[in-house]
Write an enzyme that holds these catalytic residues in place. Structure first.
Site, PDB file in Angstrom:
ATOM      1  N   THR A 120       0.724  -1.167  -0.009  1.00 36.68           N
ATOM      2  CA  THR A 120       0.019  -0.285   0.021  1.00 36.68           C
ATOM      3  C   THR A 120       0.638   1.292  -0.209  1.00 36.68           C
ATOM      4  OG1 THR A 120      -1.535   1.342   1.299  1.00 36.68           O
ATOM      5  CG2 THR A 120       0.058  -0.583   2.666  1.00 36.68           C
ATOM      6  N   ASP A 121       0.338   2.366  -0.599  1.00 36.64           N
ATOM      7  CA  ASP A 121       1.048   3.625  -0.383  1.00 36.64           C
ATOM      8  C   ASP A 121       1.093   4.224   0.858  1.00 36.64           C
ATOM      9  OD1 ASP A 121      -1.737   4.283  -0.012  1.00 36.64           O
ATOM     10  OD2 ASP A 121      -1.828   5.889  -1.753  1.00 36.64           O
ATOM     11  N   GLU A 122       0.321   3.433   1.742  1.00 40.66           N
ATOM     12  CA  GLU A 122       0.235   4.130   3.313  1.00 40.66           C
ATOM     13  C   GLU A 122       1.886   3.782   4.064  1.00 40.66           C
ATOM     14  OE1 GLU A 122      -2.797   3.773   5.946  1.00 40.66           O
ATOM     15  OE2 GLU A 122      -4.486   3.774   4.462  1.00 40.66           O
ATOM     16  N   TYR A 144      -1.382  -0.125  11.029  1.00 43.29           N
ATOM     17  CA  TYR A 144      -1.545  -0.944  10.011  1.00 43.29           C
ATOM     18  C   TYR A 144      -0.462  -0.878   8.848  1.00 43.29           C
ATOM     19  CZ  TYR A 144      -3.197  -1.282   5.024  1.00 43.29           C
ATOM     20  OH  TYR A 144      -3.240  -1.930   3.820  1.00 43.29           O
ATOM     21  N   LYS A 148       2.474  -3.143   7.429  1.00 45.28           N
ATOM     22  CA  LYS A 148       2.706  -3.498   5.859  1.00 45.28           C
ATOM     23  C   LYS A 148       3.923  -2.957   5.426  1.00 45.28           C
ATOM     24  CE  LYS A 148      -0.151  -4.711   3.164  1.00 45.28           C
ATOM     25  NZ  LYS A 148      -0.508  -5.767   2.671  1.00 45.28           N
TER      26      LYS A 148
HETATM   27  P1  NAD Z   1      -9.872  -6.862   2.953  1.00 50.37           P
HETATM   28  O1  NAD Z   1      -9.703  -6.674   4.399  1.00 50.37           O
HETATM   29  O2  NAD Z   1     -11.134  -6.488   2.147  1.00 50.37           O
HETATM   30  O3  NAD Z   1      -9.733  -8.255   2.621  1.00 50.37           O
HETATM   31  C1  NAD Z   1      -8.534  -9.127   3.461  1.00 50.37           C
HETATM   32  C2  NAD Z   1      -8.956 -10.630   2.855  1.00 50.37           C
HETATM   33  O4  NAD Z   1      -7.770 -11.193   3.803  1.00 50.37           O
HETATM   34  C3  NAD Z   1     -10.142 -11.417   3.683  1.00 50.37           C
HETATM   35  O5  NAD Z   1     -10.827 -12.102   2.769  1.00 50.37           O
HETATM   36  C4  NAD Z   1      -9.631 -12.005   5.130  1.00 50.37           C
HETATM   37  O6  NAD Z   1     -10.246 -12.887   5.473  1.00 50.37           O
HETATM   38  C5  NAD Z   1      -8.249 -12.407   4.748  1.00 50.37           C
HETATM   39  N1  NAD Z   1      -7.263 -12.923   5.510  1.00 50.37           N
HETATM   40  C6  NAD Z   1      -7.037 -11.876   6.572  1.00 50.37           C
HETATM   41  N2  NAD Z   1      -6.119 -12.507   7.417  1.00 50.37           N
HETATM   42  C7  NAD Z   1      -5.866 -13.795   6.785  1.00 50.37           C
HETATM   43  C8  NAD Z   1      -5.030 -14.751   7.322  1.00 50.37           C
HETATM   44  N3  NAD Z   1      -4.093 -14.751   8.288  1.00 50.37           N
HETATM   45  N4  NAD Z   1      -5.007 -15.840   6.330  1.00 50.37           N
HETATM   46  C9  NAD Z   1      -5.693 -15.915   5.299  1.00 50.37           C
HETATM   47  N5  NAD Z   1      -6.574 -14.804   4.917  1.00 50.37           N
HETATM   48  C10 NAD Z   1      -6.550 -13.735   5.712  1.00 50.37           C
HETATM   49  O7  NAD Z   1      -8.795  -6.405   2.150  1.00 50.37           O
HETATM   50  P2  NAD Z   1      -8.584  -5.486   0.726  1.00 50.37           P
HETATM   51  O8  NAD Z   1      -9.111  -3.874   0.849  1.00 50.37           O
HETATM   52  O9  NAD Z   1      -9.164  -6.236  -0.303  1.00 50.37           O
HETATM   53  O10 NAD Z   1      -7.017  -5.289   0.738  1.00 50.37           O
HETATM   54  C11 NAD Z   1      -6.064  -6.468   0.132  1.00 50.37           C
HETATM   55  C12 NAD Z   1      -4.735  -6.106   0.055  1.00 50.37           C
HETATM   56  O11 NAD Z   1      -4.521  -5.017  -0.595  1.00 50.37           O
HETATM   57  C13 NAD Z   1      -4.110  -6.100   1.411  1.00 50.37           C
HETATM   58  O12 NAD Z   1      -2.839  -6.531   1.729  1.00 50.37           O
HETATM   59  C14 NAD Z   1      -4.186  -4.481   1.595  1.00 50.37           C
HETATM   60  O13 NAD Z   1      -3.256  -4.081   2.655  1.00 50.37           O
HETATM   61  C15 NAD Z   1      -4.004  -4.182   0.246  1.00 50.37           C
HETATM   62  N6  NAD Z   1      -4.199  -2.704  -0.500  1.00 50.37           N
HETATM   63  C16 NAD Z   1      -5.458  -2.454  -0.179  1.00 50.37           C
HETATM   64  C17 NAD Z   1      -5.886  -1.128  -0.406  1.00 50.37           C
HETATM   65  C18 NAD Z   1      -7.388  -0.762  -0.503  1.00 50.37           C
HETATM   66  O14 NAD Z   1      -7.608   0.524  -0.734  1.00 50.37           O
HETATM   67  N7  NAD Z   1      -8.187  -1.492   0.126  1.00 50.37           N
HETATM   68  C19 NAD Z   1      -5.197  -0.264  -1.085  1.00 50.37           C
HETATM   69  C20 NAD Z   1      -3.824  -0.654  -1.419  1.00 50.37           C
HETATM   70  C21 NAD Z   1      -3.328  -1.817  -0.898  1.00 50.37           C
HETATM   71  O1  DAU Z   2      -4.213   3.979   0.680  1.00 51.16           O
HETATM   72  C1  DAU Z   2      -4.275   2.789   0.682  1.00 51.16           C
HETATM   73  C2  DAU Z   2      -5.357   2.327   1.849  1.00 51.16           C
HETATM   74  O2  DAU Z   2      -6.452   2.698   1.586  1.00 51.16           O
HETATM   75  C3  DAU Z   2      -5.088   0.863   2.019  1.00 51.16           C
HETATM   76  O3  DAU Z   2      -3.670   0.502   2.393  1.00 51.16           O
HETATM   77  C4  DAU Z   2      -6.051   0.458   3.416  1.00 51.16           C
HETATM   78  O4  DAU Z   2      -6.091  -0.909   3.279  1.00 51.16           O
HETATM   79  C5  DAU Z   2      -7.444   1.211   3.018  1.00 51.16           C
HETATM   80  O5  DAU Z   2      -8.349   0.618   4.040  1.00 51.16           O
HETATM   81  C6  DAU Z   2      -7.331   2.451   2.781  1.00 51.16           C
HETATM   82  O6  DAU Z   2      -6.904   3.027   3.846  1.00 51.16           O
HETATM   83  P1  DAU Z   2      -7.720   4.486   4.448  1.00 51.16           P
HETATM   84  O7  DAU Z   2      -7.454   4.643   5.718  1.00 51.16           O
HETATM   85  O8  DAU Z   2      -7.373   5.801   3.637  1.00 51.16           O
HETATM   86  O9  DAU Z   2      -9.443   3.878   3.966  1.00 51.16           O
HETATM   87  P2  DAU Z   2     -10.575   4.457   4.723  1.00 51.16           P
HETATM   88  O10 DAU Z   2     -11.706   4.020   3.783  1.00 51.16           O
HETATM   89  O11 DAU Z   2     -10.440   4.257   6.183  1.00 51.16           O
HETATM   90  O12 DAU Z   2     -10.579   5.934   5.053  1.00 51.16           O
HETATM   91  C7  DAU Z   2     -10.270   6.756   3.740  1.00 51.16           C
HETATM   92  C8  DAU Z   2     -10.449   8.408   4.329  1.00 51.16           C
HETATM   93  O13 DAU Z   2     -11.798   8.585   4.822  1.00 51.16           O
HETATM   94  C9  DAU Z   2      -9.189   8.503   5.594  1.00 51.16           C
HETATM   95  O14 DAU Z   2      -8.674   9.744   5.147  1.00 51.16           O
HETATM   96  C10 DAU Z   2     -10.322   8.380   6.583  1.00 51.16           C
HETATM   97  C11 DAU Z   2     -11.562   9.019   6.223  1.00 51.16           C
HETATM   98  N1  DAU Z   2     -12.936   8.695   6.801  1.00 51.16           N
HETATM   99  C12 DAU Z   2     -12.922   7.132   6.923  1.00 51.16           C
HETATM  100  C13 DAU Z   2     -14.005   6.588   7.456  1.00 51.16           C
HETATM  101  C14 DAU Z   2     -14.211   5.182   7.667  1.00 51.16           C
HETATM  102  C15 DAU Z   2     -13.932   9.444   7.455  1.00 51.16           C
HETATM  103  O15 DAU Z   2     -13.484  10.609   7.171  1.00 51.16           O
HETATM  104  N2  DAU Z   2     -14.967   8.928   7.858  1.00 51.16           N
HETATM  105  C16 DAU Z   2     -15.096   7.423   7.907  1.00 51.16           C
HETATM  106  O16 DAU Z   2     -16.279   6.941   8.731  1.00 51.16           O
END
Ligand code: NAD
Ligand code: DAU
Length: 341
Positions: A120-122, A144, A148
């Site tokens: 992730t970019d985080e 988190y 990562k």
């Molecule tokens: P998500 O939370 O929707 O899904 C995570 C999945 O991993 C779930 O199906 C969960 O059951 C499984 N899991 C968790 N712990 C596990 C374990 N110990 N063994 C096997 N399976 C397990 O997450 P997402 O949003 O789909 O993100 C997927 C990946 O992409 C993550 O690695 C996250 O860090 C990365 N990522 C997410 C975003 C975003 O915006 N959502 C952006 C950049 C990177």
């Molecule tokens: O940047 C990539 C990341 O994006 C991934 O690595 C993470 O897995 C993914 O969850 C996401 O993280 P964020 O913290 O950016 O996502 P979230 O949807 O939780 O929040 C997006 C923005 O909105 C953040 O600045 C916090 C804000 N927010 C979030 C929630 C849930 C609110 O203002 N209100 C809310 O209720």
């Protein structure tokens, strides 16, 4: 080739498995997921019966289980992924994101096979101006992000020490179908449908860089097949938006669809206490994946966000069973005992 996709029952993993099964009928996909609260096999409905798809319920941190599974490559999506949860309890984040990834790296090392680690970019932390590139310093601010970043560093170490064929992708915020409703975009849509308040953390001016999940999946496909070993790739759509603007955009789309109602959905916006350590701005430079591998995002943000709103409005069954908690009970009964644990 038998590709083990981990975390394939989550948001991005399930979108990726659908993409792979359609694009590469010659590969078989094995989905290893331990079905945490974020894992939902409904996300994969319609593909369970395909002969080149297998599901195994299991933990990526279970080294013995990994030894017993046959595969030729790994793509690791499995993670604890929600920043707010990591602030409440970091332990599961370290267990899955760090120890789990290390177990996968070890399993790939034993088989001398390729592994793509989805990050992730985080990990870069927050940036006031300019863009992070792949060699920017890693300065994570939430538990988190720190977990990562630790996994990314382990991936690098396995390449440097053992010559492991590993690439790391660092993507920005994804949106699209099947995203768990605790994340900002589905939360806004579902709270609006249910007439609940929409919590905006702090002043709402934090910036995120949004990409449609299908563009992310295509980038991972390309990097998995053509990316260099020991290399990091940023993946982003150069699409920075302030939280409050994206919230208003979604609510305006919803107002348009419900024109007969006098009250605007924007009345539901409520400014609440800020997230501790809330990163102000994420912004990454995706030039490397664009120039080296020819990837480009294809989905225009306005169209993508509008179709995403429609998807959640049309798929009430999917999110209602999540909000009620039924999805957990259903899969517990269905799958416990039928699959290896
Ligand atoms: P998500 O939370 O929707 O899904 C995570 C999945 O991993 C779930 O199906 C969960 O059951 C499984 N899991 C968790 N712990 C596990 C374990 N110990 N063994 C096997 N399976 C397990 O997450 P997402 O949003 O789909 O993100 C997927 C990946 O992409 C993550 O690695 C996250 O860090 C990365 N990522 C997410 C975003 C975003 O915006 N959502 C952006 C950049 C990177
Ligand atoms: O940047 C990539 C990341 O994006 C991934 O690595 C993470 O897995 C993914 O969850 C996401 O993280 P964020 O913290 O950016 O996502 P979230 O949807 O939780 O929040 C997006 C923005 O909105 C953040 O600045 C916090 C804000 N927010 C979030 C929630 C849930 C609110 O203002 N209100 C809310 O209720």
């Amino acid at each position: 080739m038998k590709i083990m996709v981990t975390g394939g029952a989550g948001f991005i993993g399930s979108n990726f498995i659908r993409h792979m099964l359609t694009s590469y009928p010659e590969h078989s996909i094995l989905n290893l997921d331990n079905l945490t609260y974020a894992g939902n096999l409904e996300n994969l409905k319609g593909i369970e019966s395909l002969s080149h798809y297998t599901f195994i319920k299991g933990d990526i941190a279970d080294a013995r289980l990994l030894e017993s599974i046959e595969f030729d490559a790994i793509i690791n999506f499995a993670a604890e992924s929600h920043v707010d949860r990591s602030i409440l309890n970091a332990y599961p984040f370290l267990q899955t994101n760090v120890i789990g990834t290390q177990c996968l790296l070890e399993a790939a090392k034993k088989r001398k096979c390729r592994i793509l680690h989805v990050s992730t970019d985080e990990v870069y932390g927050s940036i006031e101006e300019g863009l992070f590139i792949e060699t920017s310093t890693v300065l994570p601010n939430s538990p988190y992000a720190a977990s990562k970043a630790s996994a990314d560093l382990l991936a690098r170490a396995y390449h440097e020490t053992y010559g492991l064929d590993v690439s790391v992708t660092r993507c920005s915020n994804n949106y699209g179908p099947y995203q768990f409703p605790e994340k900002l975009i589905p939360l806004v849509i579902l709270n609006a449908i249910e007439g609940k308040q929409i919590p905006v953390y702090g002043d709402g001016k934090n910036v995120r860089d949004w990409i449609h999940v299908s563009d992310h999946c295509k980038a991972i496909d390309l990097i998995f097949h053509k990316g260099k070993a020991g290399t990091v790739y940023n993946v982003g759509a150069r699409n920075e938006v302030q939280n409050i603007d994206i919230i208003k955009k979604i609510l305006m789309i919803m107002d348009e669809k419900k024109r007969h109602e006098k009250r605007s959905f924007t009345d539901l916006i409520a400014y609440v206490q800020d997230r501790p350590g809330h990163d102000r701005r994420y912004a990454i430079d995706p030039t490397k994946v664009e120039t080296e591998l020819g990837w480009r995002p294809e989905i225009d943000f306005d169209k993508g966000i509008s179709s995403t709103v429609e998807w959640y409005m049309e798929n009430r069954e999917w999110w209602k069973s999540i909000l009620s908690g039924e999805y957990m009970d259903y899969y517990k009964q269905q799958y416990d005992g039928r699959f290896r644990e």
